[in-house]
Design an enzyme around this catalytic site. Structure first.
Site, PDB file in Angstrom:
ATOM      1  N   GLU A  38       0.728  -0.710   0.083  1.00 60.87           N
ATOM      2  CA  GLU A  38       0.138   0.000   0.275  1.00 60.87           C
ATOM      3  C   GLU A  38       0.804   1.325  -0.003  1.00 60.87           C
ATOM      4  O   GLU A  38       2.326   1.007   0.377  1.00 60.87           O
ATOM      5  CB  GLU A  38      -0.522   0.025   1.677  1.00 60.87           C
ATOM      6  N   LYS A 109      -9.468   1.978  -1.848  1.00 58.64           N
ATOM      7  CA  LYS A 109      -9.838   1.689  -0.392  1.00 58.64           C
ATOM      8  C   LYS A 109     -11.303   1.507  -0.138  1.00 58.64           C
ATOM      9  O   LYS A 109     -11.525   2.896  -0.067  1.00 58.64           O
ATOM     10  CB  LYS A 109      -7.964   2.014   0.477  1.00 58.64           C
ATOM     11  N   CYS A 142      -4.905  -3.642   2.984  1.00 57.67           N
ATOM     12  CA  CYS A 142      -4.364  -3.250   4.531  1.00 57.67           C
ATOM     13  C   CYS A 142      -5.670  -3.889   4.603  1.00 57.67           C
ATOM     14  O   CYS A 142      -6.240  -5.264   4.969  1.00 57.67           O
ATOM     15  CB  CYS A 142      -4.370  -2.415   4.529  1.00 57.67           C
ATOM     16  N   VAL A 169       0.115  -2.314  10.938  1.00 59.20           N
ATOM     17  CA  VAL A 169       0.935  -1.592  12.203  1.00 59.20           C
ATOM     18  C   VAL A 169       0.019  -2.800  12.783  1.00 59.20           C
ATOM     19  O   VAL A 169       0.991  -2.982  14.473  1.00 59.20           O
ATOM     20  CB  VAL A 169       1.192  -0.713  12.787  1.00 59.20           C
TER      21      VAL A 169
END
Ligand code: ACM
Length: 295
Positions: A38, A109, A142, A169
């Site tokens: 991404e 997205k 993601c 993350v």
């Protein structure tokens, strides 16, 4: 066919440098399909919408898509990679699909994560699939993994391989994707980045790497390191994703009880969890002031 990913460590805002690095990494492999992370050429932790606007590009005429098309031509492969897209007054967190013959399409997205909700417009493309490299490809970005409907829609549309550009993350996605692949009987290529960003007065974001390729049987065929740039490929048989029979009595799609799934698309009005007013307000002083941690 050979499929793979690039796991890079982009320098924030250095688009040309990051594109050159990815071009170098791609030279090391020969594959039919390569997935990039991404926002792989811009970096992720924006401090304002203005910063996104500065690096956002038109699709397909912007420099990143053009460079990816040139790379796809040189390497004779399909490439899926994430970028900030400018379309009219909107900024989207997008991924382009390109091949040796040029631009194939864009995915925007759908499920924006954390501060992305402050800069980007939620995607309006829905979950499309493309026939490319002799297979049917779906794309999600993601945090879309957190919503199982994303991958289900693409599996129902015939996807063999889900391309999953990411900037992870939190630690959950690599293992969760095993279940996503198993429950949809598809391959998934998650391309993540490594490194960390700590911009303006923001919390440090450390990206977990761990890019991976998972089979329709839920096997992790490759998982990359948590901290190094890598480019990896593997040979797969996409036909493995077309066998939706689970055993002699069960079939992944025909066993679905769609008559009981109505609440997925028509939530009951009395459910507090479905009321938008129960959510923190986005793009307002109130929303920004709340302690919304990545989660
Ligand atoms: C994410 O959606 N980049 C966590």
């Amino acid at each position: 066919m050979d499929v793979g990913f690039v796991q890079n460590s982009p320098l924030f805002g250095r688009v040309k440098t990051n594109l050159d690095r990815v071009a170098d990494l791609l030279k090391r492999v020969d594959a039919d399909l390569m997935v990039l992370p991404e926002l792989f050429a811009t970096g992720y932790q924006f401090a304002s919408r203005k910063e996104v606007d500065r690096v956002a590009e038109a699709v397909p005429d912007g420099p990143t898509t053009k460079r990816l098309i040139a790379l796809a031509r040189q390497r004779r492969c399909v490439i899926v990679g994430g970028l900030a897209e400018r379309k009219g007054r909107h900024l989207y967190n997008s991924a382009v699909v390109v091949g040796p013959k040029g631009f194939l399409g864009v995915y925007r997205k759908s499920h924006l994560f954390y501060e992305e909700t402050l800069w980007f417009t939620p995607g309006n493309t829905g979950f499309r699939v493309w026939n490319a490299a002799g297979v049917t490809l779906g794309v999600m970005i993601c945090f879309d993994w957190f919503f199982p409907e994303s991958m289900r829609c693409m599996a129902l549309a015939g996807a063999d391989i889900i391309c999953h550009p990411s900037n992870l993350v939190l630690p959950h996605a690599p293992n969760a994707m095993i279940t996503r692949c198993l429950e949809n009987r598809v391959f998934a290529v998650t391309a993540d980045r490594v490194g960390a960003e700590e911009r303006a007065d923001k919390e440090r974001l450390t990206y977990i790497g761990s890019s991976q390729i998972v089979s329709p049987q839920g096997e992790v065929l490759i998982r990359a390191s948590t901290d190094r740039e890598e480019v990896r490929t593997i040979t797969i048989d996409p036909k493995d994703a077309r066998r939706k029979t689970i055993n002699r009595y069960n079939h992944l799609f025909s066993d679905r009880r769609v008559e009981f799934y109505d609440t997925l698309v028509h939530p009951s009005p009395e459910s507090a969890h479905h009321r938008p007013s129960a959510l923190p307000q986005k793009n307002t002083r109130e929303g920004r002031g709340r302690n919304i941690r990545p989660g």
